[in-house]
Motif scaffolding. Structure first.
Motif, PDB file in Angstrom:
ATOM      1  N   THR A 124       0.640  -1.309   0.127  1.00 39.12           N
ATOM      2  CA  THR A 124       0.154  -0.072  -0.070  1.00 39.12           C
ATOM      3  C   THR A 124       0.683   1.230  -0.118  1.00 39.12           C
ATOM      4  OG1 THR A 124      -0.207   0.848   2.433  1.00 39.12           O
ATOM      5  CG2 THR A 124      -1.504  -1.350   1.554  1.00 39.12           C
ATOM      6  N   THR A 125       0.218   2.465  -0.171  1.00 39.67           N
ATOM      7  CA  THR A 125       0.960   3.719  -0.137  1.00 39.67           C
ATOM      8  C   THR A 125       1.242   4.117   1.239  1.00 39.67           C
ATOM      9  OG1 THR A 125      -1.306   4.777  -0.030  1.00 39.67           O
ATOM     10  CG2 THR A 125      -0.443   4.462  -2.090  1.00 39.67           C
ATOM     11  N   PHE A 182      13.421  -7.439   3.180  1.00 39.54           N
ATOM     12  CA  PHE A 182      12.575  -6.970   2.189  1.00 39.54           C
ATOM     13  C   PHE A 182      12.281  -5.343   2.673  1.00 39.54           C
ATOM     14  CE2 PHE A 182      11.169 -11.344   1.267  1.00 39.54           C
ATOM     15  CZ  PHE A 182      11.666 -11.488   0.144  1.00 39.54           C
ATOM     16  N   ARG A 183      11.867  -4.509   1.615  1.00 37.49           N
ATOM     17  CA  ARG A 183      11.421  -3.043   2.087  1.00 37.49           C
ATOM     18  C   ARG A 183      10.219  -2.912   1.242  1.00 37.49           C
ATOM     19  NH1 ARG A 183      17.254  -0.207   3.947  1.00 37.49           N
ATOM     20  NH2 ARG A 183      18.132  -1.968   4.932  1.00 37.49           N
ATOM     21  N   LEU A 184       9.358  -2.550   1.733  1.00 37.48           N
ATOM     22  CA  LEU A 184       8.043  -2.278   0.897  1.00 37.48           C
ATOM     23  C   LEU A 184       8.008  -0.816   0.783  1.00 37.48           C
ATOM     24  CD1 LEU A 184       7.525  -5.067   2.235  1.00 37.48           C
ATOM     25  CD2 LEU A 184       5.190  -3.894   2.616  1.00 37.48           C
ATOM     26  N   THR A 185       7.691  -0.190  -0.258  1.00 37.06           N
ATOM     27  CA  THR A 185       7.969   1.332  -0.484  1.00 37.06           C
ATOM     28  C   THR A 185       6.589   1.956  -0.684  1.00 37.06           C
ATOM     29  OG1 THR A 185       7.480   1.437  -3.045  1.00 37.06           O
ATOM     30  CG2 THR A 185       9.762   0.475  -2.269  1.00 37.06           C
ATOM     31  N   ALA A 186       6.608   3.061  -0.207  1.00 40.48           N
ATOM     32  CA  ALA A 186       5.529   4.188  -0.157  1.00 40.48           C
ATOM     33  C   ALA A 186       4.745   4.180  -1.632  1.00 40.48           C
ATOM     34  CB  ALA A 186       5.536   5.338   0.322  1.00 40.48           C
ATOM     35  N   ASN A 187       5.370   3.904  -2.880  1.00 40.05           N
ATOM     36  CA  ASN A 187       4.857   3.875  -4.108  1.00 40.05           C
ATOM     37  C   ASN A 187       4.252   2.507  -4.403  1.00 40.05           C
ATOM     38  OD1 ASN A 187       5.221   6.566  -4.598  1.00 40.05           O
ATOM     39  ND2 ASN A 187       7.327   5.911  -4.794  1.00 40.05           N
ATOM     40  N   GLN A 188       4.270   1.361  -3.460  1.00 39.64           N
ATOM     41  CA  GLN A 188       3.623  -0.076  -3.562  1.00 39.64           C
ATOM     42  C   GLN A 188       4.474  -0.876  -4.318  1.00 39.64           C
ATOM     43  OE1 GLN A 188       0.048   1.461  -5.815  1.00 39.64           O
ATOM     44  NE2 GLN A 188      -0.825   1.667  -4.180  1.00 39.64           N
ATOM     45  N   ASP A 218       5.617   5.255 -13.314  1.00 42.05           N
ATOM     46  CA  ASP A 218       5.109   6.638 -12.643  1.00 42.05           C
ATOM     47  C   ASP A 218       3.478   6.827 -12.567  1.00 42.05           C
ATOM     48  OD1 ASP A 218       7.607   7.587 -12.432  1.00 42.05           O
ATOM     49  OD2 ASP A 218       7.510   8.637 -14.212  1.00 42.05           O
ATOM     50  N   SER A 219       3.057   5.631 -12.337  1.00 40.52           N
ATOM     51  CA  SER A 219       1.424   5.674 -12.047  1.00 40.52           C
ATOM     52  C   SER A 219       1.233   4.911 -11.022  1.00 40.52           C
ATOM     53  CB  SER A 219       0.816   5.141 -13.450  1.00 40.52           C
ATOM     54  OG  SER A 219       1.147   5.872 -14.629  1.00 40.52           O
ATOM     55  N   MET A 220       0.021   5.193 -10.441  1.00 42.24           N
ATOM     56  CA  MET A 220      -0.564   4.614  -9.090  1.00 42.24           C
ATOM     57  C   MET A 220      -1.870   4.545  -8.992  1.00 42.24           C
ATOM     58  SD  MET A 220       1.462   5.021  -5.433  1.00 42.24           S
ATOM     59  CE  MET A 220       1.185   6.747  -5.225  1.00 42.24           C
ATOM     60  N   ALA A 221      -2.580   3.853  -8.074  1.00 37.63           N
ATOM     61  CA  ALA A 221      -3.959   3.868  -7.578  1.00 37.63           C
ATOM     62  C   ALA A 221      -4.308   3.342  -6.388  1.00 37.63           C
ATOM     63  CB  ALA A 221      -4.892   3.189  -8.895  1.00 37.63           C
ATOM     64  N   CYS A 222      -5.359   3.826  -5.726  1.00 37.46           N
ATOM     65  CA  CYS A 222      -5.763   3.225  -4.358  1.00 37.46           C
ATOM     66  C   CYS A 222      -6.344   1.799  -4.705  1.00 37.46           C
ATOM     67  CB  CYS A 222      -6.584   4.002  -3.791  1.00 37.46           C
ATOM     68  SG  CYS A 222      -8.347   4.464  -4.686  1.00 37.46           S
ATOM     69  N   VAL A 223      -6.928   1.178  -3.726  1.00 35.81           N
ATOM     70  CA  VAL A 223      -7.739  -0.204  -4.085  1.00 35.81           C
ATOM     71  C   VAL A 223      -8.991   0.192  -4.658  1.00 35.81           C
ATOM     72  CG1 VAL A 223      -8.570  -2.264  -2.937  1.00 35.81           C
ATOM     73  CG2 VAL A 223      -6.358  -1.449  -2.135  1.00 35.81           C
ATOM     74  N   GLY A 237      -8.129  10.212  -0.826  1.00 36.28           N
ATOM     75  CA  GLY A 237      -6.509  10.731  -1.089  1.00 36.28           C
ATOM     76  C   GLY A 237      -5.699   9.300  -0.892  1.00 36.28           C
ATOM     77  N   CYS A 238      -5.989   8.112  -0.705  1.00 32.77           N
ATOM     78  CA  CYS A 238      -5.384   7.133  -0.712  1.00 32.77           C
ATOM     79  C   CYS A 238      -4.374   6.977  -1.697  1.00 32.77           C
ATOM     80  CB  CYS A 238      -6.121   5.747  -0.292  1.00 32.77           C
ATOM     81  SG  CYS A 238      -7.134   5.921   1.307  1.00 32.77           S
ATOM     82  N   GLY A 239      -4.687   7.231  -2.804  1.00 32.52           N
ATOM     83  CA  GLY A 239      -3.739   7.082  -4.106  1.00 32.52           C
ATOM     84  C   GLY A 239      -2.951   8.327  -4.550  1.00 32.52           C
ATOM     85  N   ARG A 240      -3.166   9.324  -3.618  1.00 37.17           N
ATOM     86  CA  ARG A 240      -2.415  10.652  -3.657  1.00 37.17           C
ATOM     87  C   ARG A 240      -2.430  11.285  -4.734  1.00 37.17           C
ATOM     88  NH1 ARG A 240       1.739   7.265  -0.648  1.00 37.17           N
ATOM     89  NH2 ARG A 240       3.465   7.591  -2.315  1.00 37.17           N
ATOM     90  N   ALA A 241      -3.434  11.142  -5.630  1.00 41.11           N
ATOM     91  CA  ALA A 241      -3.949  11.960  -6.859  1.00 41.11           C
ATOM     92  C   ALA A 241      -3.460  13.427  -6.466  1.00 41.11           C
ATOM     93  CB  ALA A 241      -5.062  11.532  -7.198  1.00 41.11           C
TER      94      ALA A 241
END
Length: 570
Positions: free
Chosen positions: A114-115, A389-395, A430-435, A482-486
């Motif tokens: 997740t973000t 493992f490192r999870l990123t804020a960009n999923q 460079d693209s991202m979405a929420c669930v 705002g979860c997908g930070r659009a």
């Protein structure tokens, strides 16, 4: 703990959430009794909200809701759990436990990055909820305070290029997370069968009715703004000298959520309060949280976030109160620059001589697909991986701390299972979405399921205009929360209804400018037609290396958002 009675406390009838928290017996409610009720798959009354403080949201599969209603069945209630992982670091051993639980006990079978730089389980049914918490606890993971009116999972710049600074920053992220956690034993009692000790409890930082609204904190290492500081209430910008962390610039009051049709709500950038020494970090974090606790709006939850408190009381007043409570005087901020916020894909060598492989996970959804067995691949890597493992804020996912002699084996597994795929465009990265749909109860439009095809359409538009090697920061969120930070994208879509979005333009690549709405409630085809026209103009009129978000502002296509409290809706 009573609120500080100052002129900055909002008077009026408190929201019902304040009653709920006050009567919850420090977040216990009657969750234990609800767990034993097998007449419903959900949680009732206040418990529907209270489980959020334990890291869960009650959801149902909206794709089958109508059909179940026809069959006179209640919705297929289940929970989504968001784990607490400060900085997103997880061991291979923990990963394998998570992988198995998702396989055995989630109706979707997936792990979702997740973000918020952690993982989520989706589709866990009521009989398996307690098992889920106990399984995670045995590996050293919990979900305390990853949702609800508390400080949530603390983010930290994840790509370990400057390893020593990253290690120090991550240590501070963990310290901040622990310092600001609720002190109630409710989580341990309910989920881990802990001893009941509620009569002796106090919440010295969060208060007995906790915070007015959710609160988000980050630690970021320039030049990468990979945690999107302006999406968060409290941010510590790492300042390094000679490769050593010396302190933080403190940014307060960012946030992206808003409400359609309510102009008293808006996204907002964080304000720079100044520089602090490392030893003052926890005191300042606590002071910001307690000031928001006491001054935040407990009457109107739509205006309860820290960003609205700063606008209402004034930045200088809020800052002075933080200094008073922390016993700290902010110094002039140290210079820093953000040059980007995406993840650095591929192999990177750290200063410790170990290697770190960042792999792209579209939408953060780790599942086996035909020809792309991501979930199996991650598990196979976890079985041999000697680092973490490192999870990123960009999923995305970093396979970190790989010795040189293990690189070839890790890379071979990643390629075999589609974790490394040739030909992934910069636009897709460079693209991202929420669930969003089908599980999020707040979703108004598609996001995760819409994104892949939308990106393909944008790739085609870029190629049509001779810009195939360029990209646009593109984000989709299924509702205005705002979860997908659009609201930090160059092109941001905010769901308005089925197949309809508000189109926002004019953010920048660094994540330091909020985009403005360009068109309202338009269809997917209308979005593509608009982007086709604007990208065509960008291709012909851009300055050298000028980003799309900068171009649309320079060309007068959209006005920049300078002060969102006053000009976002102009």
């Amino acid at each position: 703990m009573s609120q500080d009675k100052t002129p900055f406390v909002v008077e009026g009838k408190l929201s019902d959430n304040e009653r709920l928290k006050r009567e919850s017996r420090h977040l216990r409610g009657t969750i234990e009794q609800d767990l034993k009720d097998d007449l419903t798959g959900g949680f009732t009354a206040d418990n529907f909200q209270l489980i959020r403080f334990h890291g869960m949201y009650q959801q149902d599969d909206r794709d089958i809701r109508a059909e179940r209603s026809k069959q006179k069945l209640e919705p297929l209630h289940n929970v989504m759990l968001r784990a607490r992982l400060p900085g997103g670091v997880i061991t291979p051993e923990q990963w394998l436990v998570i992988d198995k639980f998702a396989e055995d006990h989630s109706i979707y079978g997936s792990i979702r990055l997740t973000t918020r730089q952690t993982f989520q389980f989706h589709g866990v049914l009521k009989p398996n909820i307690k098992l889920m918490h106990q399984t995670l606890n045995k590996t050293g993971i919990d979900s305390i305070a990853t949702a609800g009116d508390v400080n949530r999972n603390v983010l930290c710049t994840s790509n370990p290029v400057e390893s020593q600074v990253h290690v120090e920053a991550w240590e501070w992220a963990k310290k901040i997370s622990e310092h600001l956690l609720p002190k109630t034993r409710a989580y341990a009692e309910i989920w881990l069968d802990g001893e009941k000790v509620e009569s002796t409890e106090q919440e010295p930082i969060l208060g007995d009715t906790y915070l007015p609204r959710k609160f988000k904190t980050t630690v970021v290492i320039p030049p990468q703004n990979d945690v999107d500081v302006h999406a968060n209430d409290l941010n510590f910008v790492a300042i390094a000298e000679n490769g050593k962390l010396v302190g933080f610039n403190v940014l307060v009051g960012g946030g992206l959520a808003m409400t359609h049709g309510d102009q008293s709500t808006y996204p907002r950038k964080a304000d720079d309060f100044g520089f602090i020494k490392l030893e003052d970090t926890l005191a300042v974090a606590e002071a910001v949280v307690t000031t928001q606790r006491d001054w935040g709006n407990r009457v109107n939850r739509k205006n309860a976030k820290t960003k609205y408190t700063l606008e209402r009381v004034g930045v200088d007043n809020f800052k002075a109160e933080v200094e008073k409570r922390a016993g700290v005087t902010f110094k002039t901020s140290k210079p820093y620059e953000f040059t980007g916020r995406g993840d650095r894909f591929g192999w990177v060598e750290g200063i410790d001589g170990k290697f770190h492989l960042t792999v792209f996970i579209e939408n953060g959804r780790i599942l086996d697909y035909p020809g792309k067995t991501l979930k199996t691949g991650c598990a196979e890597i976890a079985k041999i991986h000697q680092g973490d493992f490192r999870l990123t804020a960009n999923q995305n996912l970093i396979i970190a701390g790989v010795p040189a002699d293990q690189k070839a084996a890790i890379e071979a597994l990643a390629k075999r299972h589609g974790l490394i795929q040739p030909g992934v465009s910069q636009q897709r990265l460079d693209s991202m979405a929420c669930v969003s749909l089908p599980t999020c109860p707040l979703a108004m439009a598609e996001a995760e399921r819409y994104l892949p095809d939308a990106v393909t359409d944008i790739e085609n538009i870029l190629s049509k205009h001779g810009l195939a090697s360029d990209s646009i920061i593109f984000r989709v969120t299924g509702c205005p929360n705002g979860c997908g930070r659009a609201m930090l994208a160059e092109v941001g879509l905010v769901g308005k209804g089925p197949g309809k979005y508000n189109l926002h333009l004019g953010g920048n690549r660094e994540g330091t400018r909020i985009p403005r709405m360009y068109q309202e409630n338009i269809s997917e085809q209308e979005i593509l037609d608009t982007l086709d026209e604007l990208v065509g103009r960008w291709a012909k009129e851009r300055n050298e290396r000028e980003a799309f978000g900068d171009y649309v502002i320079r060309a007068g296509i959209i006005k920049p958002v300078v002060d969102s409290a006053r000009d976002f809706y102009e």
